[in-house]
Design a protein around this motif. Structure first.
Motif, PDB file in Angstrom:
ATOM      1  N   VAL A   6       0.816  -1.210   0.000  1.00 29.57           N
ATOM      2  CA  VAL A   6       0.000   0.000   0.000  1.00 29.57           C
ATOM      3  C   VAL A   6       0.849   1.259   0.000  1.00 29.57           C
ATOM      4  CG1 VAL A   6      -1.813   1.293   1.188  1.00 29.57           C
ATOM      5  CG2 VAL A   6      -1.834  -1.210   1.239  1.00 29.57           C
ATOM      6  N   THR A   7       0.532   2.151  -0.929  1.00 31.71           N
ATOM      7  CA  THR A   7       1.093   3.501  -0.942  1.00 31.71           C
ATOM      8  C   THR A   7      -0.008   4.453  -0.498  1.00 31.71           C
ATOM      9  OG1 THR A   7       2.661   3.044  -2.720  1.00 31.71           O
ATOM     10  CG2 THR A   7       2.059   5.347  -2.364  1.00 31.71           C
ATOM     11  N   ALA A   8       0.299   5.301   0.474  1.00 30.51           N
ATOM     12  CA  ALA A   8      -0.661   6.286   0.965  1.00 30.51           C
ATOM     13  C   ALA A   8      -0.234   7.668   0.509  1.00 30.51           C
ATOM     14  CB  ALA A   8      -0.735   6.241   2.486  1.00 30.51           C
ATOM     15  N   ALA A   9      -1.109   8.358  -0.204  1.00 27.78           N
ATOM     16  CA  ALA A   9      -0.853   9.732  -0.635  1.00 27.78           C
ATOM     17  C   ALA A   9      -1.812  10.642   0.111  1.00 27.78           C
ATOM     18  CB  ALA A   9      -1.041   9.861  -2.137  1.00 27.78           C
ATOM     19  N   GLY A  10      -1.268  11.503   0.951  1.00 26.10           N
ATOM     20  CA  GLY A  10      -2.127  12.356   1.757  1.00 26.10           C
ATOM     21  C   GLY A  10      -1.431  13.637   2.172  1.00 26.10           C
ATOM     22  N   ARG A  11      -2.128  14.386   3.028  1.00 29.83           N
ATOM     23  CA  ARG A  11      -1.623  15.675   3.484  1.00 29.83           C
ATOM     24  C   ARG A  11      -1.459  15.666   4.995  1.00 29.83           C
ATOM     25  NH1 ARG A  11      -2.819  19.702  -0.467  1.00 29.83           N
ATOM     26  NH2 ARG A  11      -4.073  18.859  -2.182  1.00 29.83           N
ATOM     27  N   GLY A  12      -0.364  16.232   5.464  1.00 26.93           N
ATOM     28  CA  GLY A  12      -0.185  16.434   6.893  1.00 26.93           C
ATOM     29  C   GLY A  12       0.596  15.319   7.549  1.00 26.93           C
ATOM     30  N   ALA A  13       1.547  15.710   8.382  1.00 27.83           N
ATOM     31  CA  ALA A  13       2.424  14.737   9.040  1.00 27.83           C
ATOM     32  C   ALA A  13       1.662  13.803   9.964  1.00 27.83           C
ATOM     33  CB  ALA A  13       3.515  15.481   9.816  1.00 27.83           C
ATOM     34  N   VAL A  14       0.667  14.323  10.674  1.00 22.62           N
ATOM     35  CA  VAL A  14      -0.070  13.505  11.640  1.00 22.62           C
ATOM     36  C   VAL A  14      -0.803  12.369  10.936  1.00 22.62           C
ATOM     37  CG1 VAL A  14      -1.943  13.478  13.324  1.00 22.62           C
ATOM     38  CG2 VAL A  14      -0.293  15.356  13.334  1.00 22.62           C
ATOM     39  N   ARG A  15      -1.499  12.705   9.856  1.00 26.30           N
ATOM     40  CA  ARG A  15      -2.270  11.677   9.156  1.00 26.30           C
ATOM     41  C   ARG A  15      -1.371  10.703   8.408  1.00 26.30           C
ATOM     42  NH1 ARG A  15      -8.113  14.053   7.185  1.00 26.30           N
ATOM     43  NH2 ARG A  15      -8.790  14.750   9.239  1.00 26.30           N
ATOM     44  N   LEU A  16      -0.284  11.185   7.866  1.00 25.56           N
ATOM     45  CA  LEU A  16       0.637  10.268   7.195  1.00 25.56           C
ATOM     46  C   LEU A  16       1.323   9.349   8.200  1.00 25.56           C
ATOM     47  CD1 LEU A  16       2.155  12.607   4.467  1.00 25.56           C
ATOM     48  CD2 LEU A  16       0.642  10.652   4.110  1.00 25.56           C
ATOM     49  N   GLU A  17       1.587   9.853   9.392  1.00 22.59           N
ATOM     50  CA  GLU A  17       2.150   8.992  10.437  1.00 22.59           C
ATOM     51  C   GLU A  17       1.133   7.934  10.835  1.00 22.59           C
ATOM     52  OE1 GLU A  17       4.775   7.287  13.052  1.00 22.59           O
ATOM     53  OE2 GLU A  17       5.158   8.769  11.475  1.00 22.59           O
ATOM     54  N   ALA A  18      -0.148   8.314  10.890  1.00 23.63           N
ATOM     55  CA  ALA A  18      -1.208   7.338  11.180  1.00 23.63           C
ATOM     56  C   ALA A  18      -1.258   6.274  10.093  1.00 23.63           C
ATOM     57  CB  ALA A  18      -2.560   8.044  11.295  1.00 23.63           C
ATOM     58  N   ALA A  19      -1.086   6.684   8.838  1.00 26.67           N
ATOM     59  CA  ALA A  19      -1.066   5.729   7.730  1.00 26.67           C
ATOM     60  C   ALA A  19       0.097   4.754   7.878  1.00 26.67           C
ATOM     61  CB  ALA A  19      -0.963   6.474   6.399  1.00 26.67           C
ATOM     62  N   LYS A  20       1.237   5.256   8.299  1.00 22.17           N
ATOM     63  CA  LYS A  20       2.404   4.400   8.507  1.00 22.17           C
ATOM     64  C   LYS A  20       2.132   3.377   9.602  1.00 22.17           C
ATOM     65  CE  LYS A  20       7.356   4.659   9.605  1.00 22.17           C
ATOM     66  NZ  LYS A  20       8.483   5.578   9.918  1.00 22.17           N
TER      67      LYS A  20
END
Length: 343
Positions: free
Chosen positions: A189-203
């Motif tokens: 899965v590749t997650a493309a999004g905005r904002g460090a908080v949400r991308l960290e949640a994706a990780k």
């Protein structure tokens, strides 16, 4: 009891409302957990939802709790049962219901009023979409059942399977749920999004690769520049025409695009017909949920695949709900907020 009432565009009041007497087949649920939702935010901004809620009306639809009252003509249920209920139930009789498309029911019965101390569950929802929780299931986890059921519907529609290379555009609650379920299936899965908080949640939810698309003017170029391999499936979980168009350009030949995010009413997209035809693309859209996906969502929650602590990143008292929605409307980047309905 106290409840949030929607009066129109960006107008919510928390006030005392009367509690209706139960009708045959109904139960009353003492709400233990209620969560904010992107759909509720859209309704707040718009002031209504043509099918779901017409103001003035009690507001909110993601919740769980304990049955506090049962009508004497309501079988199977008893006071003290720990439950979650969906926000709608199909009729079971129309063309779509008869053809295993209950999410498209012509007479969906919606339920609102989660931002309150209790709620009456109508007979049809009691029969079709009221589910008992296991003793150790947390109420906050269970309150995620409805949005997760919509994502389960999207996963099934896109026919995700192990080994696929999946791009999820959008790292809001829905995008994050897609990431979690795709990883659970064994997808890359590749997650493309905005904002460090949400991308960290994706990780944390298992995304193999993160792409920050904030301030990127050319979404396609930005993602292609960082993509390790062609995408078998692209999930659009944003709900913007330009993202729909980008999704079609990002999927591989023979791939699948799920336009999951609903765009604003009246908008349209322009797609390259040659690209779609000669690349043999499968384009689809997923909407809502069915009784089967509601049950599957709760199974995933009770199996620990989805946990509230990975999505709920704030709390708010019911009395401050109007302020919270104003903050969300102004760009608050919280994923989901737990509403303390008894404060």
């Amino acid at each position: 009891m106290k409840a949030a009432v929607l009066y129109g565009q960006e107008k919510i009041r928390v006030e005392k409302v009367s509690t209706a007497a139960l009708q045959p087949g109904e139960v009353r649920v003492h709400i233990e957990a209620a969560l904010t939702c992107g759909t509720d935010l859209k309704v707040f901004k718009r002031g209504y939802h043509a099918r779901m809620i017409v103001p003035p009306a009690v507001f909110g639809h993601e919740f769980s709790g304990v049955i506090s009252e049962v009508h004497r003509e309501t079988p199977r249920w008893k006071i003290g049962d720990r439950v979650v209920v969906a926000n709608s139930a199909p009729c079971g009789h129309c063309f779509h219901c008869r053809n295993q498309q209950e999410n498209l029911c012509e007479d969906l019965l919606f339920l609102n009023g989660a931002y309150a101390q209790s709620i009456v569950v109508p007979e049809r929802l009691v029969q079709k979409n009221l589910l008992k929780l296991k003793p150790k299931t947390s109420f906050t986890d269970a309150a995620l059942t409805e949005p997760l059921a919509c994502v389960v519907q999207g996963v099934q529609d896109a026919q995700l399977r192990s080994g696929q290379n999946v791009l999820v555009i959008g790292a809001g609650p829905i995008g994050l749920m897609f990431i979690a379920l795709a990883r659970n299936l064994g997808c890359h899965v590749t997650a493309a999004g905005r904002g460090a908080v949400r991308l960290e949640a994706a990780k944390k939810l298992g995304a193999n690769h993160l792409i920050d698309i904030a301030r990127k003017h050319d979404l396609v170029a930005a993602i292609q520049a960082e993509a390790a391999a062609p995408f078998d499936v692209v999930i659009e979980a944003v709900g913007k025409p330009e993202t729909w168009e980008a999704s079609v350009r990002l999927v591989r030949k023979g791939g699948t695009v799920n336009f999951f995010g609903g765009c604003p009413s009246g908008t349209s997209v322009t797609l390259d017909t040659s690209l779609i035809h000669y690349s043999n693309l499968k384009l689809l859209a997923s909407f809502h949920h069915t009784p089967a996906t509601i049950r599957r969502a709760l199974e995933l929650i009770e199996a620990g695949v989805i946990r509230a602590n990975e999505f709920v990143d704030g709390e708010c008292s019911l009395t401050r709900l109007p302020e919270l929605f104003q903050s969300m409307s102004a760009g608050n980047r919280a994923v989901k907020t737990l509403i303390r309905v008894h404060e």
